[in-house]
Design an enzyme around this catalytic site. Structure first.
Site, PDB file in Angstrom:
ATOM      1  N   GLY A   8       9.546  25.862  74.651  1.00 42.06           N
ATOM      2  CA  GLY A   8       9.744  27.474  74.724  1.00 42.06           C
ATOM      3  C   GLY A   8      10.634  27.767  73.869  1.00 42.06           C
ATOM      4  O   GLY A   8      11.286  28.935  73.600  1.00 42.06           O
ATOM      5  N   GLY A  11      12.694  28.529  67.654  1.00 40.39           N
ATOM      6  CA  GLY A  11      13.173  28.075  66.361  1.00 40.39           C
ATOM      7  C   GLY A  11      12.178  26.623  65.996  1.00 40.39           C
ATOM      8  O   GLY A  11      11.788  26.282  65.048  1.00 40.39           O
ATOM      9  N   ASP A  68      11.669  16.733  71.945  1.00 36.16           N
ATOM     10  CA  ASP A  68      13.001  16.816  72.706  1.00 36.16           C
ATOM     11  C   ASP A  68      14.087  16.415  71.442  1.00 36.16           C
ATOM     12  O   ASP A  68      13.685  15.298  70.759  1.00 36.16           O
ATOM     13  CB  ASP A  68      13.246  15.984  73.835  1.00 36.16           C
ATOM     14  CG  ASP A  68      14.417  16.286  74.719  1.00 36.16           C
ATOM     15  OD1 ASP A  68      14.427  17.188  75.327  1.00 36.16           O
ATOM     16  OD2 ASP A  68      15.465  15.430  74.753  1.00 36.16           O
TER      17      ASP A  68
END
Ligand code: ITT
Length: 195
Positions: A8, A11, A68
């Site tokens: 979400g 960038g 992540d």
């Protein structure tokens, strides 16, 4: 065949899209689907990336790529690490996170401000895929005393790259992708996907 990009973070989407666009892969953003937020309960980048990829694959029925990532600062014992997005607490913004980081490092001299961005990308063919493809990238730098530059996102304005004599926010998207943790991880992932 479609792949969902399980993030979400706008960038991240901008940077990953720029590298994926020239390829034949049909990558769609998670925002095209109703994918609710999932709790990132892991204690490592790789665990959290798997959690997010599995969640998006489950909801969409598509293969998924999750990212992540975070900033590991040596003088802070590795913080903010996997907590980089929420470093300044409830209602965290990039600006508040940077303010907190600079305050924590107030008394730390330049030669002790080493840090690195870490990115873990996970590709799952489907939600129950027992053999995920996992690729990581690391990008070395140090934390500047103040913010410079308008590009990128997150901690980029305070992430100084000695080899380029610029912060990450002073690089174009293409320059950043050529050397960044995310660029390295995606290059490795694409190589493995091509096999
Ligand atoms: P998703 O989980 O939806 O992908 P998120 O922003 O919550 O979005 P993470 O938990 O992986 O994602 O947090 C990553 C944080 O690390 C991000 O919010 C930035 O603060 C920082 N970060 C990661 N990559 C970065 C980069 O290339 N430049 C600057 N900051 C970065």
């Amino acid at each position: 065949s479609k792949i969902v990009l399980a993030t979400g973070n706008a960038g991240k989407v901008r940077e990953l899209d720029a590298m994926l666009a020239p390829l034949k892969l049909h990558v769609v953003a998670q925002s095209e689907f109703d994918v609710p937020e999932v709790a990132e309960t892991g204690t490592t980048f790789v665990e959290n990336a798997i959690i997010k990829a599995r969640h998006a694959a489950r909801i969409t029925g598509l293969p998924a790529i999750a990212d992540d990532s975070g900033l590991v600062v040596d003088a802070l014992g590795g913080a903010p690490g996997i907590y980089s997005a929420r470093y300044s607490g409830e209602g965290a913004t990039d600006a508040k996170n940077i303010d907190k980081l600079l305050a924590e490092l107030q008394d730390v001299p330049m030669d002790a401000r080493s840090a690195r961005f870490i990115c873990c990308l996970v590709y799952l063919r489907h939600a129950d895929d027992p053999t995920p493809i996992i690729c990581e990238g690391a990008w070395e730098g140090r934390i500047a005393r103040e913010a410079f530059g308008e590009g990128g996102f997150g901690y980029d304005p305070v992430f100084y790259v000695p080899a380029l004599a610029k912060t990450a926010a002073e690089l174009s998207k293409e320059e950043k992708n050529a050397v960044s943790h995310r660029g390295q991880a995606l290059k490795a992932l694409l190589a493995k996907l091509g096999e």
